[in-house]
Design a protein around this motif. Structure first.
Motif, mmCIF file in Angstrom:
data_model
loop_
_atom_site.group_PDB
_atom_site.id
_atom_site.type_symbol
_atom_site.label_atom_id
_atom_site.label_comp_id
_atom_site.label_asym_id
_atom_site.label_seq_id
_atom_site.Cartn_x
_atom_site.Cartn_y
_atom_site.Cartn_z
ATOM 1 N N MET A 270 0.766 -1.173 -0.043
ATOM 2 C CA MET A 270 0.149 -0.082 0.175
ATOM 3 C C MET A 270 0.945 1.332 0.009
ATOM 4 O O MET A 270 1.729 1.226 0.873
ATOM 5 C CB MET A 270 -0.848 0.094 1.317
ATOM 6 C CG MET A 270 -1.862 1.225 1.366
ATOM 7 S SD MET A 270 -3.281 0.617 2.659
ATOM 8 C CE MET A 270 -3.799 2.142 2.596
ATOM 9 N N PRO A 271 0.568 2.025 -0.997
ATOM 10 C CA PRO A 271 1.513 3.483 -0.900
ATOM 11 C C PRO A 271 1.132 4.332 0.381
ATOM 12 O O PRO A 271 0.231 4.251 1.016
ATOM 13 C CB PRO A 271 0.940 4.393 -2.146
ATOM 14 C CG PRO A 271 -0.314 3.356 -2.469
ATOM 15 C CD PRO A 271 -0.378 2.252 -1.770
ATOM 16 N N THR A 272 2.304 4.948 0.715
ATOM 17 C CA THR A 272 2.421 5.680 1.864
ATOM 18 C C THR A 272 1.647 7.072 1.285
ATOM 19 O O THR A 272 1.476 7.423 0.216
ATOM 20 C CB THR A 272 3.770 6.201 2.260
ATOM 21 O OG1 THR A 272 4.421 6.904 1.043
ATOM 22 C CG2 THR A 272 4.488 4.832 2.416
ATOM 23 N N LYS A 273 1.346 7.869 2.424
ATOM 24 C CA LYS A 273 0.621 9.317 2.248
ATOM 25 C C LYS A 273 1.558 10.117 1.604
ATOM 26 O O LYS A 273 0.998 10.904 0.325
ATOM 27 C CB LYS A 273 0.500 9.820 3.706
ATOM 28 C CG LYS A 273 -0.430 11.204 3.597
ATOM 29 C CD LYS A 273 -0.709 11.832 4.806
ATOM 30 C CE LYS A 273 -1.277 13.243 4.599
ATOM 31 N NZ LYS A 273 -1.622 13.679 5.782
ATOM 32 N N SER A 274 2.900 9.987 1.546
ATOM 33 C CA SER A 274 3.652 11.018 0.881
ATOM 34 C C SER A 274 3.734 10.304 -0.370
ATOM 35 O O SER A 274 3.774 11.351 -1.395
ATOM 36 C CB SER A 274 5.042 10.897 1.251
ATOM 37 O OG SER A 274 6.162 11.535 0.619
ATOM 38 N N GLN A 275 3.740 9.130 -0.836
ATOM 39 C CA GLN A 275 3.666 8.527 -2.126
ATOM 40 C C GLN A 275 2.512 9.061 -2.989
ATOM 41 O O GLN A 275 2.313 9.662 -4.077
ATOM 42 C CB GLN A 275 3.991 7.097 -2.275
ATOM 43 C CG GLN A 275 5.200 6.602 -1.918
ATOM 44 C CD GLN A 275 5.438 5.311 -1.776
ATOM 45 O OE1 GLN A 275 4.466 4.537 -0.999
ATOM 46 N NE2 GLN A 275 6.307 4.566 -2.269
ATOM 47 N N LEU A 276 1.447 9.023 -2.249
ATOM 48 C CA LEU A 276 -0.141 9.238 -2.968
ATOM 49 C C LEU A 276 -0.045 10.872 -3.145
ATOM 50 O O LEU A 276 -0.639 11.280 -4.173
ATOM 51 C CB LEU A 276 -1.236 8.995 -1.851
ATOM 52 C CG LEU A 276 -1.371 7.576 -1.805
ATOM 53 C CD1 LEU A 276 -2.575 7.383 -0.619
ATOM 54 C CD2 LEU A 276 -2.095 7.172 -3.130
ATOM 55 N N GLU A 277 0.663 11.621 -2.331
ATOM 56 C CA GLU A 277 0.425 13.094 -2.638
ATOM 57 C C GLU A 277 1.485 13.455 -3.775
ATOM 58 O O GLU A 277 1.048 14.332 -4.260
ATOM 59 C CB GLU A 277 1.169 13.725 -1.172
ATOM 60 C CG GLU A 277 0.003 14.117 -0.089
ATOM 61 C CD GLU A 277 0.531 14.332 1.428
ATOM 62 O OE1 GLU A 277 1.877 14.569 1.434
ATOM 63 O OE2 GLU A 277 -0.152 14.426 2.276
ATOM 64 N N ASP A 278 2.655 12.881 -3.788
ATOM 65 C CA ASP A 278 3.347 12.976 -4.889
ATOM 66 C C ASP A 278 2.722 12.753 -6.184
ATOM 67 O O ASP A 278 2.704 13.044 -7.345
ATOM 68 C CB ASP A 278 4.767 11.980 -4.568
ATOM 69 C CG ASP A 278 5.700 12.607 -3.721
ATOM 70 O OD1 ASP A 278 5.441 13.882 -3.090
ATOM 71 O OD2 ASP A 278 6.518 12.116 -3.436
ATOM 72 N N SER A 279 2.243 11.458 -6.177
ATOM 73 C CA SER A 279 1.248 10.977 -7.424
ATOM 74 C C SER A 279 0.145 12.028 -7.868
ATOM 75 O O SER A 279 -0.112 12.445 -9.138
ATOM 76 C CB SER A 279 0.479 9.867 -7.068
ATOM 77 O OG SER A 279 1.593 8.886 -6.871
ATOM 78 N N ILE A 280 -0.586 12.556 -6.639
ATOM 79 C CA ILE A 280 -1.505 13.615 -7.048
ATOM 80 C C ILE A 280 -0.945 14.748 -7.566
ATOM 81 O O ILE A 280 -1.378 15.282 -8.568
ATOM 82 C CB ILE A 280 -2.208 13.893 -5.737
ATOM 83 C CG1 ILE A 280 -3.160 12.619 -5.405
ATOM 84 C CG2 ILE A 280 -3.036 15.289 -5.843
ATOM 85 C CD1 ILE A 280 -3.771 12.690 -4.020
#
Length: 160
Positions: free
Chosen positions: A1-11
């Motif tokens: 599962m992606p981390t919050k930081s990875q999700l924010e970077d993707s967004i």
């Protein structure tokens, strides 16, 4: 599962790409217009709005029929019917007059294809076009001048 930081970077990356794509669509000197199956405009780029004399976003959600004479709408309806039956069909070089806000008209040469859902069914239509109004007028003038010149030459040959 992606981390919050990875999700924010993707967004952030998706937003940046979205801005880049919108910039391309808005600065291209081509008319881009999409409508749903009920003829409501769902997308118009800046250039399309400018060529038709409207503000950005002004025609979103509006029916395209007031922008077309009945004969031009009938042509569009025939194209729509063809693409609805064969969703992967792409129509190239379809010419159509569109009414401008100031009461004039422009001749647009369209490439048209279906907007498809996940089941490969047409849910709308995308047109990418060029304003060929001046090109067509130039072609008619050249043809007229050539015809007049040919008639003049025939007249000169008859008097020789």
């Amino acid at each position: 599962m992606p981390t919050k930081s990875q999700l924010e970077d993707s967004i952030s990356e998706l937003r940046a790409r979205s801005i880049q794509l919108q910039t391309i669509l808005d600065t291209a000197n081509i008319i881009i217009l999409a409508h749903d199956k009920k003829w409501r405009i769902v997308y118009m780029n800046h250039y399309a709005c400018k060529k038709l004399g409207y503000k950005d976003g002004e025609l979103i959600g509006k029916d395209i029929r007031p922008l077309l004479d009945q004969s031009e709408f009938d042509k569009a309806n025939d194209i729509r019917d063809d693409i609805s039956v064969e969703p992967n069909l792409h129509i190239e070089g379809f010419e159509q007059y569109w009414k401008t806000r100031d009461g004039g008209s422009i001749l647009i040469k369209w490439n048209v294809s279906a907007l498809l859902n996940e089941n490969n069914e047409a849910i709308g239509f995308l047109g990418v076009g060029q304003d060929i109004t001046y090109k067509r007028a130039f072609e008619k003038n050249v043809s007229r001048v050539l015809q007049e010149s040919a008639e003049e030459l025939r007249g000169l040959n008859g008097h020789a």
